[in-house]
Design a protein around this motif. Structure first.
Motif, PDB file in Angstrom:
ATOM      1  N   GLY A  21       3.597   1.464  27.365  1.00  0.00           N
ATOM      2  CA  GLY A  21       4.032   1.608  28.760  1.00  0.00           C
ATOM      3  C   GLY A  21       4.186   0.263  29.444  1.00  0.00           C
ATOM      4  N   SER A  22       3.204  -0.613  29.263  1.00  0.00           N
ATOM      5  CA  SER A  22       3.301  -1.940  29.883  1.00  0.00           C
ATOM      6  C   SER A  22       4.446  -2.742  29.269  1.00  0.00           C
ATOM      7  N   SER A  23       4.672  -2.565  27.969  1.00  0.00           N
ATOM      8  CA  SER A  23       5.776  -3.277  27.311  1.00  0.00           C
ATOM      9  C   SER A  23       7.122  -2.818  27.857  1.00  0.00           C
ATOM     10  N   LEU A  24       7.257  -1.528  28.117  1.00  0.00           N
ATOM     11  CA  LEU A  24       8.509  -1.013  28.696  1.00  0.00           C
ATOM     12  C   LEU A  24       8.725  -1.575  30.102  1.00  0.00           C
ATOM     13  N   ALA A  25       7.651  -1.689  30.865  1.00  0.00           N
ATOM     14  CA  ALA A  25       7.768  -2.306  32.198  1.00  0.00           C
ATOM     15  C   ALA A  25       8.213  -3.758  32.065  1.00  0.00           C
ATOM     16  N   LEU A  26       7.676  -4.462  31.081  1.00  0.00           N
ATOM     17  CA  LEU A  26       8.062  -5.852  30.846  1.00  0.00           C
ATOM     18  C   LEU A  26       9.535  -5.957  30.438  1.00  0.00           C
ATOM     19  N   VAL A  27       9.995  -5.021  29.624  1.00  0.00           N
ATOM     20  CA  VAL A  27      11.412  -4.995  29.245  1.00  0.00           C
ATOM     21  C   VAL A  27      12.281  -4.802  30.486  1.00  0.00           C
ATOM     22  N   ALA A  28      11.886  -3.871  31.360  1.00  0.00           N
ATOM     23  CA  ALA A  28      12.663  -3.626  32.589  1.00  0.00           C
ATOM     24  C   ALA A  28      12.712  -4.884  33.453  1.00  0.00           C
ATOM     25  N   LEU A  29      11.573  -5.551  33.613  1.00  0.00           N
ATOM     26  CA  LEU A  29      11.554  -6.791  34.400  1.00  0.00           C
ATOM     27  C   LEU A  29      12.432  -7.858  33.767  1.00  0.00           C
ATOM     28  N   THR A  30      12.418  -7.937  32.445  1.00  0.00           N
ATOM     29  CA  THR A  30      13.238  -8.927  31.749  1.00  0.00           C
ATOM     30  C   THR A  30      14.722  -8.642  31.951  1.00  0.00           C
ATOM     31  N   LEU A  31      15.100  -7.382  31.870  1.00  0.00           N
ATOM     32  CA  LEU A  31      16.501  -7.017  32.117  1.00  0.00           C
ATOM     33  C   LEU A  31      16.907  -7.367  33.548  1.00  0.00           C
ATOM     34  N   HIS A  32      16.042  -7.088  34.503  1.00  0.00           N
ATOM     35  CA  HIS A  32      16.347  -7.420  35.901  1.00  0.00           C
ATOM     36  C   HIS A  32      16.432  -8.933  36.102  1.00  0.00           C
ATOM     37  N   ALA A  33      15.569  -9.679  35.426  1.00  0.00           N
ATOM     38  CA  ALA A  33      15.633 -11.141  35.514  1.00  0.00           C
ATOM     39  C   ALA A  33      16.942 -11.645  34.914  1.00  0.00           C
ATOM     40  N   ALA A  34      17.338 -11.085  33.784  1.00  0.00           N
ATOM     41  CA  ALA A  34      18.593 -11.494  33.151  1.00  0.00           C
ATOM     42  C   ALA A  34      19.775 -11.187  34.057  1.00  0.00           C
ATOM     43  N   MET A  35      19.766 -10.024  34.687  1.00  0.00           N
ATOM     44  CA  MET A  35      20.858  -9.677  35.601  1.00  0.00           C
ATOM     45  C   MET A  35      20.919 -10.651  36.762  1.00  0.00           C
ATOM     46  N   ALA A  36      19.753 -11.055  37.279  1.00  0.00           N
ATOM     47  CA  ALA A  36      19.741 -11.981  38.410  1.00  0.00           C
ATOM     48  C   ALA A  36      20.188 -13.379  37.999  1.00  0.00           C
ATOM     49  N   VAL A  37      19.814 -13.807  36.812  1.00  0.00           N
ATOM     50  CA  VAL A  37      20.139 -15.164  36.364  1.00  0.00           C
ATOM     51  C   VAL A  37      21.574 -15.283  35.859  1.00  0.00           C
ATOM     52  N   PHE A  38      22.048 -14.266  35.153  1.00  0.00           N
ATOM     53  CA  PHE A  38      23.357 -14.349  34.517  1.00  0.00           C
ATOM     54  C   PHE A  38      24.488 -13.687  35.300  1.00  0.00           C
ATOM     55  N   GLN A  39      24.164 -13.166  36.473  1.00  0.00           N
ATOM     56  CA  GLN A  39      25.235 -12.514  37.253  1.00  0.00           C
ATOM     57  C   GLN A  39      26.295 -13.528  37.620  1.00  0.00           C
ATOM     58  N   THR A  40      27.528 -13.077  37.623  1.00  0.00           N
ATOM     59  CA  THR A  40      28.632 -13.950  38.013  1.00  0.00           C
ATOM     60  C   THR A  40      29.045 -13.607  39.424  1.00  0.00           C
ATOM     61  N   HIS A  41      29.324 -14.617  40.171  1.00  0.00           N
ATOM     62  CA  HIS A  41      29.758 -14.425  41.566  1.00  0.00           C
ATOM     63  C   HIS A  41      31.278 -14.561  41.613  1.00  0.00           C
ATOM     64  N   SER A  42      31.910 -13.585  42.180  1.00  0.00           N
ATOM     65  CA  SER A  42      33.362 -13.682  42.335  1.00  0.00           C
ATOM     66  C   SER A  42      33.687 -14.307  43.679  1.00  0.00           C
ATOM     67  N   GLY A  43      34.806 -14.988  43.709  1.00  0.00           N
ATOM     68  CA  GLY A  43      35.303 -15.532  44.962  1.00  0.00           C
ATOM     69  C   GLY A  43      34.921 -16.902  45.150  1.00  0.00           C
TER      70      GLY A  43
END
Length: 146
Positions: free
Chosen positions: A124-146
């Motif tokens: 359960g804790s590992s799954l929470a860590l995976v979710a946090l990692t995915l959210h961190a990746a989305m925040a770091v690798f998101q591309t901004h348009s415009g």
């Protein structure tokens, strides 16, 4: 304003220190009872303590060691989330879930240590860590348009 995700980080650090105290409070008397003289002890390995001390005493030490392992990733990913400004809301809740599961894991391992339950808490804790990692990746690798 600070990021809410810092609160569960501090909570897990505090819990880890409590586990250290619990480990010392049970292990030092057990070492004395087993005739282990810290002043004469040179170059021992963890397996030596596993042989010399009762398993219930060692469970606390094993859990303290576990709190030095996977939670290091938790601290890193939480810092990334905080630095990207995404540490409030769902990410803070997931981080609190991670901490709650790690505390439950600690208590279970230190007192009962039935592996099937311990594994479920770890998963359960590992799954929470995976979710946090995915959210961190989305925040770091998101591309901004415009």
């Amino acid at each position: 304003m600070h990021s809410e995700i810092l609160k569960p980080m501090v909570a897990l650090i505090a819990w880890t220190l409590l586990m250290l105290l619990w480990t010392m409070a049970t292990r030092l008397p057990a070492m004395k009872a087993a005739g282990v003289d810290l002043g004469r002890l040179v170059g021992s390995k963890p397996a030596d303590a596993d042989q010399a001390l009762p398993r219930e005493v060692q469970w606390k030490a094993h859990n303290y060691n576990h709190l030095m392992e996977q939670p290091t990733l938790f601290y890193a990913v939480c810092l990334i989330i905080a630095l990207t400004g995404t540490g409030n809301g769902i990410n803070a809740w997931i981080a609190w879930a991670y901490v709650a599961l790690r505390i439950a894991h600690s208590i279970w391992q230190a007192m009962i240590n039935k592996v099937s339950v311990r594994f479920a808490l770890f998963l359960g804790s590992s799954l929470a860590l995976v979710a946090l990692t995915l959210h961190a990746a989305m925040a770091v690798f998101q591309t901004h348009s415009g």
